[in-house]
Design an enzyme around this catalytic site. Structure first.
Site, PDB file in Angstrom:
ATOM      1  N   SER A 144      -3.820  -1.961   5.714  1.00 19.23           N
ATOM      2  CA  SER A 144      -5.154  -1.935   4.968  1.00 19.23           C
ATOM      3  C   SER A 144      -5.718  -0.673   4.787  1.00 19.23           C
ATOM      4  CB  SER A 144      -5.242  -2.707   6.507  1.00 19.23           C
ATOM      5  OG  SER A 144      -7.020  -3.031   6.430  1.00 19.23           O
ATOM      6  N   ASP A 320      -3.729 -13.151   1.448  1.00 18.21           N
ATOM      7  CA  ASP A 320      -4.241 -11.544   2.850  1.00 18.21           C
ATOM      8  C   ASP A 320      -5.796 -11.292   1.952  1.00 18.21           C
ATOM      9  OD1 ASP A 320      -5.037  -9.331   3.065  1.00 18.21           O
ATOM     10  OD2 ASP A 320      -2.776  -8.300   2.951  1.00 18.21           O
ATOM     11  N   HIS A 353      -3.369 -10.873   6.629  1.00 20.44           N
ATOM     12  CA  HIS A 353      -3.840  -9.109   6.418  1.00 20.44           C
ATOM     13  C   HIS A 353      -3.415  -8.603   8.175  1.00 20.44           C
ATOM     14  CE1 HIS A 353      -5.195  -5.657   4.209  1.00 20.44           C
ATOM     15  NE2 HIS A 353      -6.042  -5.274   6.089  1.00 20.44           N
TER      16      HIS A 353
END
Length: 391
Positions: A144, A320, A353
């Protein structure tokens, strides 16, 4: 289980150390190290160094809250790596500064975004790791915001990128034109937003530190959280990043809740919203020439993915919010040095995610590929592949 990261690691029989790196702008960042695995401590082996960097609202604990069979920190240590887990400014372990006060929301401590993480945090931590290990190079893995800032870092410190044999991007986030979820929704308001609305929004999210008000949480939970689990719907990280109940390990939930959200600046979240609103990959626009000059020493910088010369491996899912397939495509097109065979779409339709960290099958669907890719770039220097292919 709210044990701090080093104690979490020790509680399952692994060694842990804590070290600190101070950035050029005065933030004091904690590094957590797993120097070796549970059983290979006495082995006379060469241990390549890997630096692992968490994402938004997260911390080094992300990699070690799972069991040793499932947590990436342990898997790496057991495979013979010297594992270093970073902590960005402002999280639980890096709420320290040489003179600014993190408890004062307007004192300046929280006036940062991932621009500063790219410019200062990752370079300071990697330099500290190399200094303490005596190595000249290492591997990188980020999730991320751990990918976003690494890519942006090449604008400020390409020399650090050259020291990385392979950068593994779990859920790479650069382009955000298609971002879903609450931040994507908020971005709709940010394009031409009225100043007073933004001020109200900041007050609801937290002027400095991201400390969302109950009203804000209730609002985004009712819009985006459709789960029978009230625990998930009360956690800012799960609401913002989305989740997939089939991959959610219920037994981990209590520990995860104690460790996340781990602290971030509201501006870092809003920066992702700005990327969606503008469609670019660039620094944070602080809203005035004066503030932009203070933060950027000039206009807002554009970040060129073409400058990311480090060999890269990508791992991405189809569900995601932060890294939607159309945005991943832009990232793939922009990155000049994705190692052949290392662009991995997770073979699971609903992969989200956070599944990259805690998905029940993360070891099989993601980490097994990551370990293979590390091995490939241990056996050969993947930095020279590009030169051989004539790029």
């Amino acid at each position: 289980n709210n044990l701090p990261t080093p104690e979490l690691i020790r509680s399952v029989g692994y060694p842990a150390e804590t070290h600190y790196a101070t950035t050029a702008d005065g933030y004091i960042l904690a590094l957590h190290r797993i120097p070796h695995g549970k059983t290979n401590g006495d082995d006379d082996i060469e241990r390549p160094v890997i630096f692992v960097q968490h994402g938004i609202l997260a911390s080094s604990a992300d990699w070690v809250v799972s069991t040793p069979a499932k947590g990436l920190g342990y898997i790496l240590a057991d495979a013979g790596y010297d594992v270093w887990l970073g902590n960005y400014r402002g999280n639980t372990y890096s709420r320290n500064h040489t003179f600014l006060d993190p408890d004062n929301q307007r004192d300046g401590f929280w006036d940062f975004t991932w621009d500063e993480m790219a410019h200062y945090d990752i370079p300071a931590m990697i330099e500290k790791v190399l200094e303490l290990t005596g190595e000249t190079e290492l591997f990188y893995a980020g999730h991320s915001m751990g990918t976003t800032a690494f890519m942006a870092m090449h604008h400020y410190r390409p020399d650090i990128g050259e020291k990385v044999r392979l950068a593994n991007f779990l859920a790479p986030v650069a382009s955000e034109s298609d971002m879903g979820g609450p931040i994507g929704w908020l971005a709709g308001f940010m394009d031409g937003i009225l100043d007073w609305v933004l001020e109200d929004l900041l007050n609801m999210m937290g002027v400095g530190e991201f400390l969302p008000s109950n009203l804000f949480m209730d609002c985004i939970a009712s819009l985006f959280c459709h789960s029978g689990s009230s625990a998930l719907c009360s956690n800012a990280l799960f609401i913002i990043a989305g989740f997939d109940e089939a991959q959610m390990n219920e037994t981990l939930l209590d520990t995860i809740m104690h460790h996340t959200p781990a602290g971030a600046s509201t501006h870092s979240l809003l920066q992702y919203g700005q990327l969606k609103a503008t469609g670019g990959f660039h620094g944070y626009d602080w809203g005035s020439d004066k503030l932009n000059f203070q933060h950027h020493n000039g206009p807002v910088p554009d970040y060129d993915l073409g400058a990311v010369k480090t060999p890269v491996a990508l791992y991405w899912g189809d569900n995601d919010w932060f890294a939607m397939p159309a945005d991943i495509l832009q990232t793939i097109i922009g990155l000049p040095n994705i190692v052949p065979g290392m662009n991995h779409e997770v073979d699971y339709e609903k992969w989200t995610h956070l599944d990259f960290l805690w998905g029940i099958d993360a070891d099989k669907l993601v980490y097994s590929y990551l370990m293979d890719n590390l091995n490939t770039c241990r056996e050969q220097d993947c930095r020279t592949l590009r030169e051989k292919s004539g790029h």
